[in-house]
Scaffold this motif. Structure first.
Motif, PDB file in Angstrom:
ATOM      1  N   ALA A  71       0.864  -1.096   0.376  1.00  0.00           N
ATOM      2  CA  ALA A  71       0.133  -0.202  -0.399  1.00  0.00           C
ATOM      3  C   ALA A  71       0.621   1.322   0.037  1.00  0.00           C
ATOM      4  N   ILE A  72       0.252   2.250  -0.891  1.00  0.00           N
ATOM      5  CA  ILE A  72       1.631   2.976  -1.053  1.00  0.00           C
ATOM      6  C   ILE A  72       0.203   4.993  -0.847  1.00  0.00           C
ATOM      7  N   GLN A  73       1.012   5.403   0.008  1.00  0.00           N
ATOM      8  CA  GLN A  73       0.131   7.008   0.015  1.00  0.00           C
ATOM      9  C   GLN A  73       1.606   8.171  -0.173  1.00  0.00           C
ATOM     10  N   THR A  74       0.738   9.302  -0.531  1.00  0.00           N
ATOM     11  CA  THR A  74       2.385  10.228  -1.371  1.00  0.00           C
ATOM     12  C   THR A  74       1.733  11.519  -0.717  1.00  0.00           C
ATOM     13  N   ALA A  75       2.774  12.728  -0.340  1.00  0.00           N
ATOM     14  CA  ALA A  75       2.244  14.340   0.038  1.00  0.00           C
ATOM     15  C   ALA A  75       3.562  14.528  -1.354  1.00  0.00           C
ATOM     16  N   GLY A  76       3.110  15.939  -1.685  1.00  0.00           N
ATOM     17  CA  GLY A  76       4.214  16.518  -2.595  1.00  0.00           C
ATOM     18  C   GLY A  76       4.550  16.133  -3.398  1.00  0.00           C
ATOM     19  N   THR A  77       3.492  15.212  -4.225  1.00  0.00           N
ATOM     20  CA  THR A  77       3.923  14.525  -5.427  1.00  0.00           C
ATOM     21  C   THR A  77       3.197  14.666  -6.749  1.00  0.00           C
ATOM     22  N   GLY A  78       1.585  15.083  -6.125  1.00  0.00           N
ATOM     23  CA  GLY A  78       0.662  15.023  -7.302  1.00  0.00           C
ATOM     24  C   GLY A  78       0.612  13.521  -7.193  1.00  0.00           C
ATOM     25  N   GLY A  79       0.801  12.925  -6.802  1.00  0.00           N
ATOM     26  CA  GLY A  79       0.000  11.530  -6.509  1.00  0.00           C
ATOM     27  C   GLY A  79       1.192  10.424  -6.764  1.00  0.00           C
ATOM     28  N   ALA A  80       0.571   8.998  -7.007  1.00  0.00           N
ATOM     29  CA  ALA A  80       1.025   8.016  -7.096  1.00  0.00           C
ATOM     30  C   ALA A  80       0.378   6.885  -8.204  1.00  0.00           C
ATOM     31  N   CYS A  81       0.537   6.116  -9.382  1.00  0.00           N
ATOM     32  CA  CYS A  81       0.022   4.945  -9.949  1.00  0.00           C
ATOM     33  C   CYS A  81       1.210   4.343  -9.826  1.00  0.00           C
ATOM     34  N   ILE A  82       0.218   2.889  -9.377  1.00  0.00           N
ATOM     35  CA  ILE A  82       1.003   1.473  -9.045  1.00  0.00           C
ATOM     36  C   ILE A  82       0.697   0.501 -10.020  1.00  0.00           C
ATOM     37  N   ASN A  83       0.885  -1.108  -9.735  1.00  0.00           N
ATOM     38  CA  ASN A  83       0.948  -2.431 -10.078  1.00  0.00           C
ATOM     39  C   ASN A  83       1.561  -3.027  -9.646  1.00  0.00           C
ATOM     40  N   GLU A 115       5.721 -10.554  -7.157  1.00  0.00           N
ATOM     41  CA  GLU A 115       6.550 -10.421  -7.911  1.00  0.00           C
ATOM     42  C   GLU A 115       7.837  -9.480  -8.703  1.00  0.00           C
ATOM     43  N   ALA A 116       6.935  -8.590  -8.786  1.00  0.00           N
ATOM     44  CA  ALA A 116       7.433  -7.173  -9.706  1.00  0.00           C
ATOM     45  C   ALA A 116       6.395  -6.074  -8.915  1.00  0.00           C
ATOM     46  N   PHE A 117       6.847  -5.276  -9.135  1.00  0.00           N
ATOM     47  CA  PHE A 117       6.060  -3.879  -8.023  1.00  0.00           C
ATOM     48  C   PHE A 117       6.628  -2.809  -9.404  1.00  0.00           C
ATOM     49  N   ASP A 118       5.456  -1.665  -9.950  1.00  0.00           N
ATOM     50  CA  ASP A 118       5.771  -0.940 -10.770  1.00  0.00           C
ATOM     51  C   ASP A 118       5.339   0.169  -9.865  1.00  0.00           C
ATOM     52  N   VAL A 119       6.105   1.541 -10.188  1.00  0.00           N
ATOM     53  CA  VAL A 119       5.358   2.350  -9.144  1.00  0.00           C
ATOM     54  C   VAL A 119       5.591   3.828 -10.346  1.00  0.00           C
ATOM     55  N   ASP A 120       4.990   4.872 -10.627  1.00  0.00           N
ATOM     56  CA  ASP A 120       5.057   6.354 -10.650  1.00  0.00           C
ATOM     57  C   ASP A 120       4.653   7.419  -9.652  1.00  0.00           C
ATOM     58  N   LEU A 121       5.625   7.595  -9.229  1.00  0.00           N
ATOM     59  CA  LEU A 121       5.851   8.818  -8.382  1.00  0.00           C
ATOM     60  C   LEU A 121       5.072   9.920  -9.040  1.00  0.00           C
ATOM     61  N   GLY A 122       3.631  10.863  -8.631  1.00  0.00           N
ATOM     62  CA  GLY A 122       3.466  12.336  -9.337  1.00  0.00           C
ATOM     63  C   GLY A 122       3.443  12.625 -10.703  1.00  0.00           C
ATOM     64  N   HIS A 123       2.718  14.022 -10.753  1.00  0.00           N
ATOM     65  CA  HIS A 123       2.378  13.882 -11.872  1.00  0.00           C
ATOM     66  C   HIS A 123       2.554  16.165 -12.531  1.00  0.00           C
ATOM     67  N   THR A 124       2.989  16.068 -11.181  1.00  0.00           N
ATOM     68  CA  THR A 124       4.423  17.420 -11.091  1.00  0.00           C
ATOM     69  C   THR A 124       5.536  17.465 -11.668  1.00  0.00           C
ATOM     70  N   ARG A 125       6.623  18.331 -11.745  1.00  0.00           N
ATOM     71  CA  ARG A 125       7.105  18.450 -11.905  1.00  0.00           C
ATOM     72  C   ARG A 125       8.827  18.148 -11.469  1.00  0.00           C
ATOM     73  N   TYR A 126       8.000  18.539 -10.337  1.00  0.00           N
ATOM     74  CA  TYR A 126       8.972  17.680  -8.943  1.00  0.00           C
ATOM     75  C   TYR A 126       9.233  16.532  -8.742  1.00  0.00           C
ATOM     76  N   ARG A 150      10.349   0.016 -12.304  1.00  0.00           N
ATOM     77  CA  ARG A 150       9.798  -1.241 -11.870  1.00  0.00           C
ATOM     78  C   ARG A 150      10.760  -2.500 -10.785  1.00  0.00           C
ATOM     79  N   LEU A 151      10.331  -2.674 -10.324  1.00  0.00           N
ATOM     80  CA  LEU A 151      10.620  -3.977  -8.542  1.00  0.00           C
ATOM     81  C   LEU A 151      10.852  -4.648  -8.383  1.00  0.00           C
TER      82      LEU A 151
END
Length: 167
Positions: A71-83, A115-126, A150-151
């Protein structure tokens, strides 16, 4: 893509995850928007662990105890996408959240390893995504950086045992 039941994130775990993000945010000082990513692993036979943030290890090392869900939660990234890529099921499908929301992917109670976990943090330029996986019989794989990270591995039947994610 095969489907698995949605992972139910217990309220107590979601609350701990939210508290971890708030605590981490209060300790981060930056001239640029501070980014935090906190995450929690569900480990076979151990259940949900305590949340960790920005590069800390979630999961176990040397215990032969695979991660089953994250499970994941973010702050200051604009959110996240995971798979999640789950043993015998494959990729479960991307889910996206906004900052302040939490979401889990994987399975619990089915004895199926991530076996694998994909993550994309954020939708901001930072936002910049980085991560690393500790994989069964392989140890720590090289750190990954990019838009989508991909982890872990696919097609090798090797369980994720620990992960680190940073923004």
């Amino acid at each position: 893509m095969k489907t698995a039941p949605a992972v139910s994130l217990p309220d107590t775990v979601a609350s701990k995850l939210k508290d971890a993000v708030q605590k981490h945010q209060s300790t981060v000082r930056s001239t640029v928007a501070a980014s935090s990513v906190c995450y929690v692993a569900h480990v076979r036979n151990l259940g949900w662990q305590d949340p960790v943030c920005n590069g800390a290890v979630a999961g176990t090392i040397g215990q032969n105890a695979p991660i089953e869900a994250v499970a994941i939660q973010t702050a200051g990234t604009g959110g996240a996408c995971i798979n999640a890529h789950v043993q015998n099921l494959g990729w479960l499908g991307k889910v996206c959240i906004l900052d302040g929301e939490s979401r889990a992917v994987g399975t619990t109670g089915m004895a199926l390893s991530l076996e694998a976990f994909d993550v994309d943090l954020g939708h901001t330029r930072y936002a910049n995504t980085g991560g690393q996986a500790h994989v069964q019989n392989s140890g720590w794989l090289p750190a990954e950086y990019g838009d989508w990270v991909r982890l872990g591995t696919t097609g090798q039947n090797l369980a994720l045992e620990a992960i680190r994610i940073w923004a």
